[in-house]
Design an enzyme around this catalytic site. Structure first.
Site, PDB file in Angstrom:
ATOM      1  N   GLY A   1      -7.548  -5.983  10.712  1.00  0.00           N
ATOM      2  CA  GLY A   1      -7.865  -6.216  12.118  1.00  0.00           C
ATOM      3  C   GLY A   1      -9.035  -7.162  12.305  1.00  0.00           C
TER       4      GLY A   1
ATOM      5  N   ARG B   1     -10.687 -14.661  12.951  1.00  0.00           N
ATOM      6  CA  ARG B   1     -10.083 -15.990  12.731  1.00  0.00           C
ATOM      7  C   ARG B   1      -9.501 -16.541  14.034  1.00  0.00           C
TER       8      ARG B   1
ATOM      9  N   GLU C   1     -18.776  -7.352   6.640  1.00  0.00           N
ATOM     10  CA  GLU C   1     -17.998  -6.459   5.768  1.00  0.00           C
ATOM     11  C   GLU C   1     -18.966  -5.750   4.815  1.00  0.00           C
TER      12      GLU C   1
ATOM     13  N   CYS D   1      -5.665  -2.485   3.333  1.00  0.00           N
ATOM     14  CA  CYS D   1      -4.337  -3.026   3.026  1.00  0.00           C
ATOM     15  C   CYS D   1      -4.339  -3.821   1.728  1.00  0.00           C
TER      16      CYS D   1
ATOM     17  N   CYS E   1      -1.414  -1.263   1.373  1.00  0.00           N
ATOM     18  CA  CYS E   1      -0.074  -1.892   1.354  1.00  0.00           C
ATOM     19  C   CYS E   1       0.190  -2.724   0.111  1.00  0.00           C
TER      20      CYS E   1
ATOM     21  N   LYS F   1       0.064  -0.885  -3.318  1.00  0.00           N
ATOM     22  CA  LYS F   1       1.140   0.124  -3.206  1.00  0.00           C
ATOM     23  C   LYS F   1       2.509  -0.527  -3.361  1.00  0.00           C
TER      24      LYS F   1
ATOM     25  N   TYR G   1      -8.976 -14.725   1.116  1.00  0.00           N
ATOM     26  CA  TYR G   1      -9.492 -14.284   2.413  1.00  0.00           C
ATOM     27  C   TYR G   1     -10.857 -14.905   2.704  1.00  0.00           C
TER      28      TYR G   1
ATOM     29  N   ALA H   1       2.568  15.537   2.986  1.00  0.00           N
ATOM     30  CA  ALA H   1       3.988  15.344   3.283  1.00  0.00           C
ATOM     31  C   ALA H   1       4.210  14.087   4.105  1.00  0.00           C
TER      32      ALA H   1
ATOM     33  N   TYR I   1       3.323   9.633   4.765  1.00  0.00           N
ATOM     34  CA  TYR I   1       3.634   8.349   4.128  1.00  0.00           C
ATOM     35  C   TYR I   1       3.114   8.295   2.687  1.00  0.00           C
TER      36      TYR I   1
ATOM     37  N   GLU J   1       5.236   8.204  -0.746  1.00  0.00           N
ATOM     38  CA  GLU J   1       5.303   6.934  -1.496  1.00  0.00           C
ATOM     39  C   GLU J   1       4.759   7.092  -2.921  1.00  0.00           C
TER      40      GLU J   1
ATOM     41  N   ARG K   1       3.136  21.882   3.110  1.00  0.00           N
ATOM     42  CA  ARG K   1       2.868  23.112   3.876  1.00  0.00           C
ATOM     43  C   ARG K   1       4.126  23.695   4.513  1.00  0.00           C
TER      44      ARG K   1
ATOM     45  N   GLY L   1      -3.859  12.837   4.987  1.00  0.00           N
ATOM     46  CA  GLY L   1      -4.250  12.115   6.195  1.00  0.00           C
ATOM     47  C   GLY L   1      -5.551  11.342   5.992  1.00  0.00           C
TER      48      GLY L   1
ATOM     49  N   THR M   1      -0.947  -2.077   9.186  1.00  0.00           N
ATOM     50  CA  THR M   1      -1.590  -3.389   9.141  1.00  0.00           C
ATOM     51  C   THR M   1      -1.129  -4.349  10.243  1.00  0.00           C
TER      52      THR M   1
ATOM     53  N   HIS N   1      29.425  -9.197   5.613  1.00  0.00           N
ATOM     54  CA  HIS N   1      30.106  -8.372   4.620  1.00  0.00           C
ATOM     55  C   HIS N   1      29.994  -8.976   3.227  1.00  0.00           C
TER      56      HIS N   1
ATOM     57  N   GLU O   1      25.589  -4.088   7.737  1.00  0.00           N
ATOM     58  CA  GLU O   1      26.728  -4.316   8.628  1.00  0.00           C
ATOM     59  C   GLU O   1      27.190  -3.009   9.278  1.00  0.00           C
TER      60      GLU O   1
HETATM   61  C1  LIG Z   1      -2.208   3.866   0.331  1.00  0.00           C
HETATM   62  C2  LIG Z   1      -1.964   3.144   1.624  1.00  0.00           C
HETATM   63  C3  LIG Z   1      -0.812   2.403   1.793  1.00  0.00           C
HETATM   64  C4  LIG Z   1      -0.579   1.718   2.985  1.00  0.00           C
HETATM   65  N1  LIG Z   1       0.593   1.027   3.108  1.00  0.00           N
HETATM   66  C5  LIG Z   1       0.846   0.367   4.260  1.00  0.00           C
HETATM   67  C6  LIG Z   1       2.040  -0.395   4.405  1.00  0.00           C
HETATM   68  O1  LIG Z   1       2.871  -0.469   3.499  1.00  0.00           O
HETATM   69  N2  LIG Z   1       2.229  -1.064   5.567  1.00  0.00           N
HETATM   70  C7  LIG Z   1       1.331  -1.002   6.590  1.00  0.00           C
HETATM   71  O2  LIG Z   1       1.564  -1.629   7.618  1.00  0.00           O
HETATM   72  N3  LIG Z   1       0.189  -0.295   6.479  1.00  0.00           N
HETATM   73  C8  LIG Z   1      -0.071   0.396   5.345  1.00  0.00           C
HETATM   74  N4  LIG Z   1      -1.238   1.108   5.218  1.00  0.00           N
HETATM   75  C9  LIG Z   1      -2.169   1.153   6.363  1.00  0.00           C
HETATM   76  C10 LIG Z   1      -3.046  -0.116   6.431  1.00  0.00           C
HETATM   77  O3  LIG Z   1      -3.685  -0.309   5.196  1.00  0.00           O
HETATM   78  C11 LIG Z   1      -4.059   0.036   7.542  1.00  0.00           C
HETATM   79  O4  LIG Z   1      -3.392   0.352   8.742  1.00  0.00           O
HETATM   80  C12 LIG Z   1      -4.872  -1.240   7.762  1.00  0.00           C
HETATM   81  O5  LIG Z   1      -5.536  -1.616   6.589  1.00  0.00           O
HETATM   82  C13 LIG Z   1      -5.877  -1.031   8.895  1.00  0.00           C
HETATM   83  O6  LIG Z   1      -6.657  -2.185   9.060  1.00  0.00           O
HETATM   84  P1  LIG Z   1      -8.103  -2.089   9.747  1.00  0.00           P
HETATM   85  O7  LIG Z   1      -8.579  -3.481   9.895  1.00  0.00           O
HETATM   86  O8  LIG Z   1      -8.051  -1.227  10.924  1.00  0.00           O
HETATM   87  O9  LIG Z   1      -9.007  -1.319   8.686  1.00  0.00           O
HETATM   88  P2  LIG Z   1      -9.301  -1.606   7.155  1.00  0.00           P
HETATM   89  O10 LIG Z   1      -8.275  -2.457   6.537  1.00  0.00           O
HETATM   90  O11 LIG Z   1      -9.533  -0.270   6.551  1.00  0.00           O
HETATM   91  O12 LIG Z   1     -10.645  -2.450   7.177  1.00  0.00           O
HETATM   92  C14 LIG Z   1     -11.865  -1.892   7.578  1.00  0.00           C
HETATM   93  C15 LIG Z   1     -12.982  -2.613   6.866  1.00  0.00           C
HETATM   94  O13 LIG Z   1     -14.218  -2.272   7.473  1.00  0.00           O
HETATM   95  C16 LIG Z   1     -15.204  -2.129   6.476  1.00  0.00           C
HETATM   96  N5  LIG Z   1     -16.287  -1.285   7.011  1.00  0.00           N
HETATM   97  C17 LIG Z   1     -16.283   0.049   7.224  1.00  0.00           C
HETATM   98  N6  LIG Z   1     -17.454   0.435   7.760  1.00  0.00           N
HETATM   99  C18 LIG Z   1     -18.209  -0.676   7.876  1.00  0.00           C
HETATM  100  C19 LIG Z   1     -19.521  -0.923   8.366  1.00  0.00           C
HETATM  101  N7  LIG Z   1     -20.292   0.048   8.868  1.00  0.00           N
HETATM  102  N8  LIG Z   1     -19.993  -2.196   8.326  1.00  0.00           N
HETATM  103  C20 LIG Z   1     -19.236  -3.207   7.845  1.00  0.00           C
HETATM  104  N9  LIG Z   1     -17.986  -3.022   7.379  1.00  0.00           N
HETATM  105  C21 LIG Z   1     -17.482  -1.781   7.403  1.00  0.00           C
HETATM  106  C22 LIG Z   1     -14.447  -1.492   5.316  1.00  0.00           C
HETATM  107  O14 LIG Z   1     -15.112  -1.698   4.095  1.00  0.00           O
HETATM  108  C23 LIG Z   1     -13.109  -2.207   5.397  1.00  0.00           C
HETATM  109  O15 LIG Z   1     -13.088  -3.360   4.585  1.00  0.00           O
HETATM  110  C24 LIG Z   1      -1.518   1.783   4.036  1.00  0.00           C
HETATM  111  C25 LIG Z   1      -2.693   2.515   3.858  1.00  0.00           C
HETATM  112  C26 LIG Z   1      -2.926   3.186   2.678  1.00  0.00           C
HETATM  113  C27 LIG Z   1      -4.202   3.960   2.506  1.00  0.00           C
HETATM  114  N1  LIG Z   2       5.583 -10.483   3.767  1.00  0.00           N
HETATM  115  C1  LIG Z   2       5.228 -10.824   2.435  1.00  0.00           C
HETATM  116  C2  LIG Z   2       3.712 -10.734   2.322  1.00  0.00           C
HETATM  117  C3  LIG Z   2       3.109 -12.073   2.214  1.00  0.00           C
HETATM  118  C4  LIG Z   2       1.661 -12.033   2.667  1.00  0.00           C
HETATM  119  O1  LIG Z   2       1.386 -12.000   3.823  1.00  0.00           O
HETATM  120  N2  LIG Z   2       0.739 -12.032   1.725  1.00  0.00           N
HETATM  121  C5  LIG Z   2      -0.675 -12.125   2.024  1.00  0.00           C
HETATM  122  C6  LIG Z   2      -1.409 -10.956   1.499  1.00  0.00           C
HETATM  123  S1  LIG Z   2      -0.774  -9.571   2.192  1.00  0.00           S
HETATM  124  S2  LIG Z   2      -1.911  -8.377   3.074  1.00  0.00           S
HETATM  125  C7  LIG Z   2      -3.016  -8.932   4.106  1.00  0.00           C
HETATM  126  C8  LIG Z   2      -2.587  -8.915   5.564  1.00  0.00           C
HETATM  127  N3  LIG Z   2      -1.697 -10.030   5.751  1.00  0.00           N
HETATM  128  C9  LIG Z   2      -0.534  -9.865   6.345  1.00  0.00           C
HETATM  129  O2  LIG Z   2      -0.129  -8.766   6.707  1.00  0.00           O
HETATM  130  C10 LIG Z   2       0.271 -11.091   6.587  1.00  0.00           C
HETATM  131  C11 LIG Z   2       0.550 -11.180   8.044  1.00  0.00           C
HETATM  132  C12 LIG Z   2       1.481 -12.258   8.499  1.00  0.00           C
HETATM  133  N4  LIG Z   2       1.790 -13.227   7.507  1.00  0.00           N
HETATM  134  C13 LIG Z   2       0.765 -12.846   9.696  1.00  0.00           C
HETATM  135  O3  LIG Z   2       0.048 -13.809   9.535  1.00  0.00           O
HETATM  136  O4  LIG Z   2       0.898 -12.242  10.760  1.00  0.00           O
HETATM  137  C14 LIG Z   2      -3.816  -9.065   6.408  1.00  0.00           C
HETATM  138  O5  LIG Z   2      -4.689  -8.227   6.327  1.00  0.00           O
HETATM  139  N5  LIG Z   2      -3.960 -10.150   7.194  1.00  0.00           N
HETATM  140  C15 LIG Z   2      -5.083 -10.455   8.038  1.00  0.00           C
HETATM  141  C16 LIG Z   2      -5.174 -11.982   8.202  1.00  0.00           C
HETATM  142  O6  LIG Z   2      -4.730 -12.655   7.304  1.00  0.00           O
HETATM  143  O7  LIG Z   2      -5.727 -12.438   9.259  1.00  0.00           O
HETATM  144  C17 LIG Z   2      -1.199 -13.357   1.360  1.00  0.00           C
HETATM  145  O8  LIG Z   2      -0.841 -13.618   0.244  1.00  0.00           O
HETATM  146  N6  LIG Z   2      -1.989 -14.076   2.034  1.00  0.00           N
HETATM  147  C18 LIG Z   2      -2.473 -15.295   1.501  1.00  0.00           C
HETATM  148  C19 LIG Z   2      -2.955 -16.182   2.596  1.00  0.00           C
HETATM  149  O9  LIG Z   2      -3.062 -15.684   3.726  1.00  0.00           O
HETATM  150  O10 LIG Z   2      -3.239 -17.345   2.312  1.00  0.00           O
HETATM  151  C20 LIG Z   2       5.782  -9.778   1.460  1.00  0.00           C
HETATM  152  O11 LIG Z   2       5.847  -8.584   1.799  1.00  0.00           O
HETATM  153  O12 LIG Z   2       6.135 -10.131   0.338  1.00  0.00           O
END
Ligand SMILES: Cc1cc2nc3c(=O)[nH]c(=O)nc-3n(C[C@H](O)[C@H](O)[C@H](O)COP(=O)(O)OP(=O)(O)OC[C@H]3O[C@@H](n4cnc5c(N)ncnc54)[C@H](O)[C@@H]3O)c2cc1C
Ligand SMILES: N[C@@H](CCC(=O)N[C@@H](CSSC[C@H](NC(=O)CC[C@H](N)C(=O)O)C(=O)NCC(=O)O)C(=O)NCC(=O)O)C(=O)O
Ligand SMILES: NC(=O)C1=CN([C@@H]2O[C@H](COP(=O)(O)OP(=O)(O)OC[C@H]3O[C@@H](n4cnc5c(N)ncnc54)[C@H](OP(=O)(O)O)[C@@H]3O)[C@@H](O)[C@H]2O)C=CC1
Length: 518
Positions: A71, A77, A90, A99, A104, A107, A157, A241, A243, A247, A264, A327, A376, A507, A512
């Site tokens: 987020g 950006r 960060e 993620c 993600c 995983k 990134y 029980a 995600y 997974e 549970r 959770g 994400t 097909h 389908e």
């Molecule tokens: C095991 C697992 C698998 C997942 N698989 C999927 C999936 O397949 N598909 C999917 O869509 N989602 C998946 N998710 C969920 C996804 O990862 C989250 O929904 C997503 O990362 C949320 O983004 P966010 O920006 O809200 O928080 P985050 O990505 O958690 O980012 C928060 C950031 O804030 C930083 N931060 C915290 N406190 C502070 C502070 N006080 N000051 C500065 N920085 C701070 C942290 O270090 C972290 O880098 C998965 C989650 C887990 C745990």
């Molecule tokens: N859909 C492809 C994933 C490809 C992909 O998006 N890979 C990313 C890492 S995934 S994980 C990181 C995650 N990215 C995404 O979820 C990609 C989002 C989509 N492409 C979009 O732009 O909306 C995210 O946190 N995004 C925040 C942001 O980028 O602003 C990557 O390699 N990025 C290199 C690059 O960006 O140059 C798959 O499942 O194989």
């Protein structure tokens, strides 16, 4: 690219006194830079790593994002793309958040490994491939390769932020007023940043029961700990029980660990459509996962990394590793929310309205920290739209995301794809107006596989009213993860059952079946 010799590859074409055009392989082609950033880019081409900024570079910023996960990165950006002065803070040395680092991405890589293990078995058992000696997954050498890929993403990134003129500050952030954030650097030094708008995007972390509640609970690990495992556990118990439990249990079981799942109630994924629960739960058991139903852990004994004895109210399980997947909760400790008046709900999630506004003017929250749809793409979409609304052109003045019809996939074996209402939710909302279409079949892929290993595929459409508007699509079966996205577009556009019927099938595919249901 490494070493100072690579500098010759960078061509600078000065286009004004304050900006220059830089052509660099690492900086993704031709991009516009402010002069103070050129030096950072040059440094990055020699070290392949941007150093975060460690103090304010302006008296006031337009925008601060707290958190460098999905987020925060996406929102900052997008704001910078409108020419705004943006700082992203960060806490950890790694950008990308949950993620990229412990969610993600690693995983899905592990899911691919597990999927390959299943397919290798199908190759020899059903498709007459000779695969001797038996293929073997070597966790201990695969894990560092997976980690190296994640480190590469962290760098990408960092480069992206730099290229797009977002200042990356490394430190822990705390709100000290409605327009000020204090940053505590890794070396303990503190400084303050001030901004017109501040977004909280700090995500969440796994919940683990307290020692008071479950003695020995801390002998277990969480999903972060799972990704840190250097070796594959021979025997593992996973509690939960949802995600993550489903997974991780699927991955470990397919890769050959003796896998116990402690739940549970009597089914997994209880917030999903009943057909998904009823299909996946017995299939997981069929594939060898030992599901301990109606069970609660009461005590854990032993030594971390060695043998653990997990006692439940139903019996005792001996394992090498215990994983809590019950959770997650918001990362708001020490963030100063109460000091500035930002309100949280009972669970600790930041309360926001439909525009991501917290109760304090000019402070917003996006992503997991606001507790709705912890995914994400949701965090990314909310972050981008918030920046569109705050800094973009007039047409985005009311931009926001809709939390309805969010498609989601559980990377189980086989995967589940779902969008819209479950049958129970639809009946609650529409009563007798609900009609269900369902198709259960075996994908052609499994025609060559013996009966015991044929994975189930079940598709379900939930429609309402005379026009049969589609309000829910639920799919379990090989390929459901990839097939869902297109059907989610149809649901978003208000598709009716007739629209699917009017679409010619592809097909032979599993998908389908969704356009030929009767
Ligand atoms: C095991 C697992 C698998 C997942 N698989 C999927 C999936 O397949 N598909 C999917 O869509 N989602 C998946 N998710 C969920 C996804 O990862 C989250 O929904 C997503 O990362 C949320 O983004 P966010 O920006 O809200 O928080 P985050 O990505 O958690 O980012 C928060 C950031 O804030 C930083 N931060 C915290 N406190 C502070 C502070 N006080 N000051 C500065 N920085 C701070 C942290 O270090 C972290 O880098 C998965 C989650 C887990 C745990
Ligand atoms: N859909 C492809 C994933 C490809 C992909 O998006 N890979 C990313 C890492 S995934 S994980 C990181 C995650 N990215 C995404 O979820 C990609 C989002 C989509 N492409 C979009 O732009 O909306 C995210 O946190 N995004 C925040 C942001 O980028 O602003 C990557 O390699 N990025 C290199 C690059 O960006 O140059 C798959 O499942 O194989
Ligand atoms: N593929 C994806 O997109 C993924 C997304 N995520 C996101 O991350 C979020 C967090 O994942 P996760 O941690 O699995 O959380 P979830 O909310 O999905 O599931 C947790 C489950 O654990 C059970 N539980 C809760 N408390 C206890 C307890 N004290 N003892 C035993 N069981 C308990 C509950 O199930 P019950 O009530 O049945 O006991 C609960 O539903 C997900 O909701 C999802 O949004 C995570 C992984 C993958």
């Amino acid at each position: 690219m490494s070493g100072p010799t690579s500098l010759y590859k960078i061509a600078l074409r000065f286009s004004s006194s304050s900006t220059a055009k830089v052509i660099s392989p690492l900086c993704s082609g031709r991009v516009s830079f402010r002069l103070h950033q050129i030096s950072r880019c040059l440094i990055s081409t020699t070290t392949s790593n941007m150093a975060p900024i460690n103090g304010p570079t302006a008296d006031r910023y337009d925008y601060i994002c707290i958190g460098g996960g999905s987020g925060g990165v996406a929102s900052s950006r997008r704001a910078a793309s409108y020419g705004k002065r943006v700082a992203l803070i960060e806490a950890t040395p790694r950008l990308g958040g949950t993620c990229v680092n412990v969610g993600c991405v690693p995983k899905k890589i592990m899911w691919h490994a597990a999927d390959l293990a299943d397919r290798l078995r199908h190759a020899s058992d059903g498709y007459h491939f000779v695969t001797t000696p038996d293929p073997k997954f070597v966790w201990a050498t695969f894990k560092p390769q997976r980690d190296a890929y994640i480190r590469k993403l962290n760098q990408i990134y960092d480069n992206n932020l730099d290229r797009e003129h977002v200042e990356h500050h490394q430190g822990s952030a705390r709100l000290i007023s409605a327009d000020s954030v204090e940053v505590t650097r890794p070396d303990g030094q503190k400084y303050s940043l001030h901004a017109d708008h501040i977004t909280i995007a700090v995500g969440g972390r796994p919940t683990i029961p307290s020692e008071e509640k479950i003695p020995g609970a801390s002998l277990g690990i969480d999903s972060d700990g799972f990704f840190a495992l250097e070796d594959q556990p021979r025997r593992v118990a996973i509690v939960g029980a949802g995600y993550i439990a489903v997974e991780l249990a699927g991955v470990l079981n397919s890769l050959g660990s003796e896998t116990h799942l402690i739940i549970r109630h009597d089914k997994v994924l209880r917030s999903f459509d009943n057909t998904m629960q009823d299909t996946l739960t017995p299939w997981m058991e069929h594939t060898g996962i030992k599901i301990h139903k109606h069970s609660n852990v009461v005590r854990v004994e032993g030594e971390k990394g060695k043998t653990l004895t997990v006692s439940t109210d139903k019996g005792v399980i001996e394992v090498d590793c215990l994983i809590w997947a019950i959770g997650r909760h918001a990362n708001t400790d020490g963030l100063g929310l109460e000091d500035v008046g930002v309100k949280v709900d009972k669970k600790g999630d930041v309360i926001v309205d439909e525009y991501q506004n917290s109760v304090v003017k000019n402070i917003y929250a996006i992503g997991d920290v606001q507790g709705k749809a912890l995914l994400t793409p949701v965090a990314i979409a909310a972050g981008r739209r918030l920046s569109n609304r705050l800094f973009g052109p007039e047409k985005f003045k009311h931009d926001k995301i809709s939390y309805e019809n969010i498609p989601t996939v559980v990377f189980s074996h086989p995967p589940i794809g779902t969008v819209g209402l479950t049958e129970a939710e639809a009946v609650r909302l529409y009563g007798k107006d609900v009609k269900i279409y369902k198709s259960a079949f075996r994908s052609l892929y499994f025609s060559q596989i013996d009966e015991a290993h044929k994975e189930p595929t079940v598709y379900k459409l939930i429609v309402v009213g005379e026009e049969e508007r589609i309000v829910g699509v639920h799919m379990i079966g090989q390929g459901s993860d990839e097939a869902l996205q297109g059907f989610a577009v149809a649901v978003k556009m208000g598709a009716r059952k007739q629209d699917l019927d009017d679409t010619i099938a592809i097909h032979p595919t599993s998908a389908e079946e969704l356009v030929t249901m009767r």
